[in-house]
Design an enzyme around this catalytic site. Sequence first.
Site, PDB file in Angstrom:
ATOM      1  N   ASP A   1       0.696  -1.218  -0.064  1.00  0.00           N
ATOM      2  CA  ASP A   1       0.022   0.085   0.176  1.00  0.00           C
ATOM      3  C   ASP A   1       0.901   1.260  -0.184  1.00  0.00           C
ATOM      4  OD1 ASP A   1      -2.665  -0.941  -0.185  1.00  0.00           O
ATOM      5  OD2 ASP A   1      -2.988  -0.822   1.736  1.00  0.00           O
TER       6      ASP A   1
ATOM      7  N   LYS B   1      -0.573   4.668  -1.063  1.00  0.00           N
ATOM      8  CA  LYS B   1      -1.528   5.716  -0.518  1.00  0.00           C
ATOM      9  C   LYS B   1      -0.858   6.766  -0.001  1.00  0.00           C
ATOM     10  CE  LYS B   1      -4.707   2.133   1.136  1.00  0.00           C
ATOM     11  NZ  LYS B   1      -5.277   1.188   2.333  1.00  0.00           N
TER      12      LYS B   1
ATOM     13  N   HIS C   1      -4.262   4.102  -6.200  1.00  0.00           N
ATOM     14  CA  HIS C   1      -3.048   4.107  -5.141  1.00  0.00           C
ATOM     15  C   HIS C   1      -2.270   2.821  -5.551  1.00  0.00           C
ATOM     16  CE1 HIS C   1      -5.466   1.030  -2.845  1.00  0.00           C
ATOM     17  NE2 HIS C   1      -4.481   0.561  -2.492  1.00  0.00           N
TER      18      HIS C   1
ATOM     19  N   ASP D   1      -3.951  -9.616   2.769  1.00  0.00           N
ATOM     20  CA  ASP D   1      -4.271  -8.283   2.989  1.00  0.00           C
ATOM     21  C   ASP D   1      -5.693  -8.164   3.528  1.00  0.00           C
ATOM     22  OD1 ASP D   1      -4.011  -5.250   3.615  1.00  0.00           O
ATOM     23  OD2 ASP D   1      -4.822  -5.012   1.575  1.00  0.00           O
TER      24      ASP D   1
END
Length: 281
Positions: free
Chosen positions: A124, A127, A152, A207
């Site tokens: 991630d 982000k 993202h 995740d």
Amino acid sequence: MNSKTGAVDPSTHAESPAALARVDNPSADAAAVEARESAAARAQLNRLMGELQDVRKQRDEAFRALEQAHQETLFRLARAAEHKDGETGAHMQRVGAFAAMIAEAMGCPPDYCEILYKAAQMHDIGKIGIHESILRKSGPLTSDEWRLMREHPRIGASILAGSEALVLQLAAEVSMAHHEHFSGAGYPQGLVGEAIPLSGRIVALADFFDTLSIDRCYRKAHPDAKILEMIRERRGQQFDPRVVDAFFAILDRLVLAREAINAAEDIADVTESDGDWCLIF
């Protein structure tokens, strides 16, 4: 010279056989000179080769140090993105550990599992490019906010792209692919089935399992029973069936790993990417 006659005595001026040979055979002198010069050249060449090896060693060490610094910078950027989203570094490590353990259960080589452990923790990183007002919004996202949020994976892949390091190459792949769905309903590319890189299919489930077990600004954590039910329902739709099967085959170990990481978070910094994933539980 004869002291009595004044004549030169040839015996007192006779050259040695070796000296005569040098006079009579000039090619021997040339060969000796050539041998000495050749030996000197070899010695100089060996010295230069040794110096070159030292320079190469120093260069390689500098490159490794630079690459390590690059990886560390990106890892810390990924950690910053997690904090921006209200997460902790422990979430990163849990996802990395889950991904590596699932990959191992699927028969992936140990080296791949080790690299995936680190790469998955940067899933991630993109982000960092999304505003906190979107990431931490307690209510539903608007269509424009959702459109930005769905960017993202691309942002993360662009941050990680271009490295020769295998871990960063895999991290870029993970970033781009971890929101794809096996059915093709995911984003950002809408890939279907095995067109989705294996790393992305594995991290998608890792995740999902971890994120739903955490309180977020827009919802409370789900109990494990609910999460596991959702995973079963989405087998073959959101998630690769083989990944789901491997996940359930080692579910007890995954839960133990989660508990170990959570316990470590209370007493130490567990946000570093280094370490043996297989020894955390």
